[in-house]
Design an enzyme around this catalytic site. Structure first.
Site, short mmCIF file in Angstrom:
data_model
loop_
_atom_site.label_atom_id
_atom_site.label_comp_id
_atom_site.label_asym_id
_atom_site.label_seq_id
_atom_site.Cartn_x
_atom_site.Cartn_y
_atom_site.Cartn_z
N ASP A 84 0.85 -1.19 0.00
CA ASP A 84 0.00 0.00 0.00
C ASP A 84 0.89 1.25 0.00
O ASP A 84 1.78 1.37 0.83
CB ASP A 84 -0.87 -0.06 1.28
N ASP A 106 3.14 4.86 -5.33
CA ASP A 106 2.47 6.15 -5.10
C ASP A 106 3.47 7.27 -5.34
O ASP A 106 4.17 7.71 -4.44
CB ASP A 106 1.92 6.20 -3.68
N GLY A 183 -7.95 8.18 7.25
CA GLY A 183 -8.39 8.48 8.62
C GLY A 183 -9.80 9.04 8.59
O GLY A 183 -10.42 9.11 7.52
N HIS A 210 -9.39 5.20 -2.21
CA HIS A 210 -8.65 5.18 -0.94
C HIS A 210 -9.49 5.87 0.13
O HIS A 210 -10.45 6.57 -0.17
CB HIS A 210 -7.31 5.91 -1.11
N THR A 213 -12.73 4.48 5.04
CA THR A 213 -13.35 4.68 6.36
C THR A 213 -14.22 5.92 6.37
O THR A 213 -13.74 7.02 6.05
CB THR A 213 -12.25 4.83 7.44
N ASN A 232 -10.31 0.81 -0.22
CA ASN A 232 -9.32 0.59 0.85
C ASN A 232 -9.87 0.99 2.21
O ASN A 232 -10.35 2.11 2.38
CB ASN A 232 -8.08 1.45 0.60
N VAL A 233 -9.75 0.07 3.16
CA VAL A 233 -10.23 0.34 4.51
C VAL A 233 -9.14 -0.02 5.51
O VAL A 233 -8.64 -1.14 5.52
CB VAL A 233 -11.49 -0.49 4.83
O1 G3H Z 1 -4.44 2.98 1.72
C1 G3H Z 1 -5.24 2.72 2.65
C2 G3H Z 1 -6.52 3.37 2.73
O2 G3H Z 1 -6.70 4.32 1.79
C3 G3H Z 1 -7.20 3.40 4.05
O3 G3H Z 1 -7.91 4.57 4.39
O4 G3H Z 1 -7.66 4.40 6.85
O5 G3H Z 1 -9.21 6.04 5.83
O6 G3H Z 1 -9.74 3.61 5.78
P1 G3H Z 1 -8.67 4.65 5.78
ZN ZN Z 2 -4.61 4.97 0.78
#
Ligand code: G3H
Ligand code: ZN
Length: 286
Positions: A84, A106, A183, A210, A213, A232-233
């Site tokens: 990631d 990235d 976050g 991304h 959450t 992504n979580v």
């Molecule tokens: O790359 C990981 C994610 O984009 C996680 O995002 O922590 O806000 O769920 P998040």
């Molecule tokens: Zn991310």
């Protein structure tokens, strides 16, 4: 089986559901996520940030842990181990050589031409090894480990640049930053769906969202309808685990057996992951 993300996400895009990337932090995360995926018969992507990789003892440790858990559990669903937010060619190469089946490079903080050049280099190495590659344009706000992007720096991806990057690099999966944040969100997320739709029309690859959450279900569905196949979580699992651990320790202040508080923490992660798989529509799609 351990697989790359390519086929998994092309199928998801075609059938219009999302596959969750759930980030690993330690053994309990790997257990909870693999158990959830098997119970739900869902494909799954295990996300490993560079910081989490270091925490667990290195990429080789992560791969060994995941492989032997899959063996013990008799895992039948497709599983990808994905770097990631890879920060350099060297880190991506390290992950590939350790046995990761997928990497993200990235270079979104670099100018477009440099992002393209670096992404291309990673794709060349990755594809030799059958490893899939995700690239990013624009900037996801918030913080994840070492990656910190303040409000002023957060930027929406430009559709014409997205097309150029994907055409010139041959990436498998593409993450246009469109207002999502790592976050918790400050207020409601404001995702750029107009651009997402435009990008879907220009770029024939599964898209990634991304900062999963805190995104409302309606927005998740909309993103999936606009070509998003990977969500992504990370933070949400950490929040549920933290809550469960705190509850045990508050109720039993004398408790010192880690299994007594990390076990409930693991159950909480599993429950959260199952909820996401159902919300994203990946349950029963393995
Ligand atoms: O790359 C990981 C994610 O984009 C996680 O995002 O922590 O806000 O769920 P998040
Ligand atoms: Zn991310």
């Amino acid at each position: 089986p351990l697989v790359s993300m390519k086929e998994m996400l092309e199928t998801a895009k075609g059938e219009r559901y999302g596959v969750g990337q759930f980030n690993l932090n330690n053994l309990e995360y790997a257990q909870a996520i693999l158990q959830a995926a098997e119970e739900e018969q869902s494909p799954v992507i295990l996300g490993v940030s560079e910081g989490a990789g270091r925490y667990m003892g290195g990429f080789n440790v992560v791969v060994a842990m995941v492989k032997s858990l899959m063996e013990s559990y008799g895992t039948t669903v497709p599983v990808a181990i994905h770097l990631d937010h890879g920060s350099s060619f060297e880190k991506c190469a390290e992950a590939i050589h350790a046995g990761f089946t997928s990497v993200m490079i990235d270079a979104s903080h670099d100018p477009l031409e440099e992002n393209i050049a670096l992404t291309k280099k990673v794709v060349e190495l990755a594809h030799i090894h059958g490893v899939s590659v995700e690239a990013e344009l624009g900037r996801v706000g918030g913080q994840e480990d070492d990656l910190i992007v303040d409000d002023a720096e957060a930027a929406y991806a430009i559709p014409s640049e997205c097309k150029q990057l994907v055409d010139e690099t041959d990436v498998d999966v593409f993450a246009p930053a469109l207002g999502s944040v790592h976050g918790p969100y400050k207020g409601e997320p404001n995702l750029g769906f107009d651009r997402m739709e435009e990008i879907m029309g220009l770029v024939d690859k599964p898209l990634v969202l991304h900062g999963g959450t805190g995104i409302p279900t309606a927005d998740v569905k909309k993103a999936i309808s606009f070509g998003t196949a990977k969500i992504n979580v990370n933070t949400e699992n950490q929040i549920s685990q933290g809550k469960a651990v705190r509850k045990v320790l508050a109720e039993q202040p004398e408790q010192y057996d880690p299994r007594k508080y990390l076990g409930p923490g693991r159950d909480a992660i599993k429950e959260t992951v199952i909820g996401k798989m159902r919300e994203f529509g990946s349950s029963q799609k393995a």
